[in-house]
Design a protein around this motif. Structure first.
Motif, PDB file in Angstrom:
ATOM      1  N   ARG A  65       0.828  -1.211   0.000  1.00 50.45           N
ATOM      2  CA  ARG A  65       0.000   0.000   0.000  1.00 50.45           C
ATOM      3  C   ARG A  65       0.863   1.263   0.000  1.00 50.45           C
ATOM      4  N   CYS A  66       2.093   1.141   0.451  1.00 47.94           N
ATOM      5  CA  CYS A  66       2.997   2.294   0.471  1.00 47.94           C
ATOM      6  C   CYS A  66       3.887   2.355  -0.771  1.00 47.94           C
ATOM      7  N   GLY A  67       3.602   1.521  -1.755  1.00 42.33           N
ATOM      8  CA  GLY A  67       4.287   1.660  -3.032  1.00 42.33           C
ATOM      9  C   GLY A  67       5.312   0.592  -3.362  1.00 42.33           C
ATOM     10  N   PHE A  68       5.565  -0.332  -2.451  1.00 47.76           N
ATOM     11  CA  PHE A  68       6.552  -1.376  -2.746  1.00 47.76           C
ATOM     12  C   PHE A  68       5.973  -2.373  -3.744  1.00 47.76           C
ATOM     13  N   ASP A  69       6.847  -2.871  -4.634  1.00 45.47           N
ATOM     14  CA  ASP A  69       6.373  -3.888  -5.581  1.00 45.47           C
ATOM     15  C   ASP A  69       7.251  -5.131  -5.566  1.00 45.47           C
ATOM     16  N   ALA A  70       8.246  -5.173  -4.683  1.00 41.18           N
ATOM     17  CA  ALA A  70       9.090  -6.362  -4.578  1.00 41.18           C
ATOM     18  C   ALA A  70       9.475  -6.580  -3.114  1.00 41.18           C
ATOM     19  N   TYR A  71       9.552  -7.850  -2.729  1.00 41.24           N
ATOM     20  CA  TYR A  71       9.764  -8.196  -1.327  1.00 41.24           C
ATOM     21  C   TYR A  71      10.832  -9.271  -1.253  1.00 41.24           C
TER      22      TYR A  71
END
Lengths: 171, 551, 97
Positions: free
Chosen positions: A119-125
């Protein structure tokens, strides 16, 4: 140790280097800590390989304002899941500074934080578990909740805008 | 009152199911206690001295009759027949079993309740004036804004792992009953020069081991801009608040160390960049929420009621209760009735299942199904016809809920202390009971007048001792409980932090010490002065002398 | 000289328990296994901290106790309360039985 992005496990194509020490060959893809980037900016930008920056807690994402379009990836370090500064960095980078490259959460990245990161903009973990397990965790985390009160840059529709749509449809 | 729509319901439902799965994983050994602890805490489940504790949120202290009735049911079915109302306007249960908590949460969800925002380093449950929508001195009902804050702050993705917990309080009245100046953010409604209603924003207040009165960061913020402004403060705090030391992590320390001017500069700079964004709330949206809290269908009544007057003259106990516990309502012919949870010698804030059910019934019959929880650990029936007050009091009185002591010396705030709490250093409830018994005589209490005693069983100050006219802090000295007295604290619009009087007292000595303070006050007070007024006029010395003499 | 026992809270219901001689957990402190001296205490705590017990109890720790006749009594008041229940509600907790 697996990186999950866009609903799949991706290869690690980046070498994360320390604040000091020799750099790998010029055509390697590098992620350097912000402090080093600031010190060695010109020589780093002159390399052949891809370039990314790692933000640690206390860093200012604003320091990257002039160089965002030259960075393919920004990693944000969560040294402990309790240190939530990275959530603000994510929103500032995406929603204010318009960063469109990969925004990867690294460090103490746990299943129960992934939805918030998304939700805060991350797209990779970058998770501390292997392939399928990591992928399943991310999938489960991203669909655990379906109602959102806060408008953030992830594009998920808030309860408020759904209510407005409904009211408009009724009128 | 606000009713959940399907979105709110869905969110709580999903959360309940999520926690059920987490508990299942824990009991099956799939996750360790270390992994489970933060998850249970974010669902209000603590591990206390004797058992688990479940803290249930009462958003802005407002309950419907069916909700309070359900809280009573929860107490009976999942606990030992009682609950404890807290200084955060919440309720906590002391004996739930872990494997039954998901069912309790499901039963709570059925009446639109939950345990979200009752623990963890997130934005906690917002609190407000318990007389909101009823008080005669109110500028505007603060609850629509509290509900908007509730939604904005629930599972806020950016602010769930703040440096430390974060508490917001709102008052819609110039007479602050919500202690807004000792919250991380305090909002006070008022009108600007243009005649618009908005909020004064105060930041950096708080109690705990380093108490501060909040400082004004902005004189006026319009209603439409409130949420972007709150987000700006939270973002500055999340980015710059200290994380190296748990005891220096609250925003009050950031404000103290950097100075309010510096923080204001950072917040204004941040706000300038987001104020025109999606957090701006338009007038139609606000109107929609104001409508949800529209006044109930009051009857048009004369402000005087002959039966009410007759009962007062015929029944001295009722007259006493009216004198202390009944407060002026904005609507003629109605009154605000306070239900004391401080029977003489009782446990402050505790209510049994049947007491909760009775108050629920009374609210349905006499107060439009509306009940409030106060941060001073009492309940309120906010909209009672004066003509019905005698019937209400008679029912309350039979259930030991009719004590006439609101604001008096026996209306003591007390945290659970060492009798329940894993963090406590000393007991606080027994002390409140002894003080209550010592001053139990009603004529004497009335003569003493408003006197706020607040007791905490450790430095974390859940019992608000720093802002008690007389504050008591329980500590441990070489294995023995002892109590430190502070004087001159105040949680109202004239907020101040109490000063330590001197060396602490043993449990046996402290009740006498309180009595000597009260006697001194009676001795030297001028006409119309409350204890706090006298203290402010004469200072610490005369009181110190009766406590310590030449010591 | 210094006597200690291990206490914890039971995972399922959170109630106070003590490590017994046979490696079980009892609600009664008088069933507790007593460690005399630092070495014995360390061993006791190590036994209570075994990973497989994470599914049985939460947060084991050592407390100082005294032998008073047939009874084991904690030296700190906080721990005395844990063996009994809230002092303000004698109808609740272990003291009520």
């Amino acid at each position: 140790m697996a990186i999950v992005k866009n609903d799949s496990v991706i290869e690690q194509e980046w070498i994360t280097v320390d604040a000091e020490g020799d750099l790998p060959a010029s055509d390697e893809n590098l992620i350097v800590p912000l402090a080093r980037f600031k010190e060695e900016r010109d020589s780093l930008l002159g390399r052949n390989g891809g370039l990314g920056v790692q933000l640690n807690p206390g860093d200012a994402p604003e320091d990257l304002a002039d160089d965002l379009d030259r960075l393919s990836i920004i990693t944000v370090n969560f040294p402990a899941y309790t240190d939530g500064r990275g959530y603000s960095y994510g929103r500032v980078l995406r929603e204010r500074m318009g960063f469109t490259g990969e925004l990867r959460a690294v460090g103490d990245v746990l299943r129960d934080q992934i939805l918030y990161m998304h939700r805060c903009g991350f797209d990779a973990y970058d998770l501390k578990v292997e392939g399928e397990v990591a992928l399943n965790k991310v999938r489960a985390a991203l669909k655990e909740m379906s109602v959102y009160y806060q408008p953030t840059g992830d594009g998920r529709v808030t309860a408020q805008s759904l209510r407005e749509r409904r009211r408009a449809a009724l009128q | 009152m606000y009713r959940y729509d399907d979105f709110d319901r869905q969110l709580v439902h999903e959360r309940t199911e999520q926690f059920r799965e987490q508990v299942k994983r824990r009991l099956a050994g799939d996750i360790t206690e270390e992994q489970f602890r933060p998850l249970r805490l974010m669902n209000g489940v603590y591990l206390q001295l004797h058992a688990y504790m479940l803290r249930v949120a009462v958003p802005y202290g407002t309950l419907r009759a069916d909700q309070l009735r359900q809280l009573g049911m929860i107490a009976r079915v999942y606990d030992k027949g009682y609950g404890h109302f807290t200084t955060r306007q919440n309720i906590q249960y002391n004996w739930p079993k872990l494997d039954e908590i998901p069912d309790a949460l499901l039963d709570l969800a059925k009446v639109e309740m939950h345990a979200i925002q009752t623990s963890g380093n997130c934005i906690r449950n917002t609190t407000t004036d318990q007389y909101a929508g009823a008080a005669a001195d109110e500028i505007e009902d603060p609850r629509p804004y509290c509900e908007l804050i509730r939604q904005w702050s629930t599972f806020h993705p950016e602010f769930t792992y703040l440096p430390r917990k974060f508490k917001i309080a709102v008052t819609g009245s110039p007479n602050d009953r919500a202690a807004v100046k000792v919250h991380d953010i305090g909002l006070r409604m008022h009108q600007n020069d243009a005649g618009e209603t908005g909020f004064e924003v105060m930041v950096g207040g708080g109690l705990g081991r380093t108490p501060f009165v909040g400082k004004t960061i902005r004189e006026f913020i319009g209603k439409n801009d409130l949420f972007s402004y709150l987000e700006a403060i939270l973002r500055v705090y999340n980015r710059f608040g200290r994380r190296d030391n748990k005891y220096k992590a609250r925003i009050k320390i950031l404000v103290h160390e950097e100075g309010i001017d510096k923080i204001r500069e950072l917040v204004e700079e941040e706000w300038a960049q987001i104020k025109d964004g999606s957090l701006r709330v338009d007038d139609a949206e606000i109107a929609h929420y104001i409508e949800q809290f529209a006044p109930p269908a009051f009857e048009t009544l004369s402000d005087d009621d002959a039966d009410f007057e007759r009962h007062k003259s015929e029944n001295r106990r009722f007259a006493n209760w009216v004198r202390s516990n009944v407060i002026e309502h904005k609507q003629p012919g109605y009154a605000i009735a306070n239900v004391s949870l401080k029977p003489i010698g009782g446990i402050p804030g505790d209510a049994t299942d049947t007491q909760m059910e009775l108050v629920a019934d009374l609210s349905e019959k006499y107060s439009f199904g509306d009940v409030r929880v106060t941060h001073e650990q009492n309940l309120v029936l906010p909209h009672v016809k004066k003509a019905d007050l005698f019937a209400v009091w008679s029912e309350l009185d039979k259930a030991d809920l009719g004590t006439a002591n609101l604001g008096y010396v026996t209306d003591i705030i007390s945290c659970p202390g060492l009798d329940y709490c894993a963090l406590a250093t000393a007991r606080s409830i027994p002390l409140s009971q002894r003080i209550s018994e010592r001053f139990g005589d009603l004529d004497r209490q009335h003569d003493i007048g408003e006197l706020k005693i607040k007791i905490s069983g450790c430095i974390n100050a859940c019992g608000h001792h720093h802002v008690g006219h007389i504050g008591i802090l329980g500590l441990d000295k070489r294995g023995k409980e002892f109590y430190q007295i502070t004087l001159g604290g105040d949680a109202s619009q004239d907020a101040s932090i109490g000063k330590i009087a001197g060396a602490g007292f043993s449990e046996a000595e402290v009740v006498d010490a309180i009595e000597s303070l009260v006697t001194k006050y009676i001795d030297i007070r001028e006409s119309g002065e409350r204890f706090i007024d006298t203290y402010r006029r004469v200072g610490m010395d005369p009181f110190k002398e009766v406590l310590y003499g030449d010591r | 000289m210094s006597l200690q026992v291990v206490t914890a809270n039971r995972l399922e219901d959170g109630l106070v328990v003590f490590l017994t001689s046979d490696g079980n957990w009892s609600e009664n402190i008088n069933d507790a296994r007593i460690a005399d001296g630092k070495e014995a205490a360390d061993a006791l705590l190590a036994e209570a901290s075994a990973p497989e017990l994470d599914i049985v109890i939460v947060g084991p720790y050592l407390i100082d106790v005294e032998q008073q006749g047939a009874d084991i009594v904690p030296t700190k008041y906080r721990e005395v309360l844990r063996t009994k229940g809230p002092s303000v509600r004698e109808d609740l907790g272990y003291q009520a039985v």
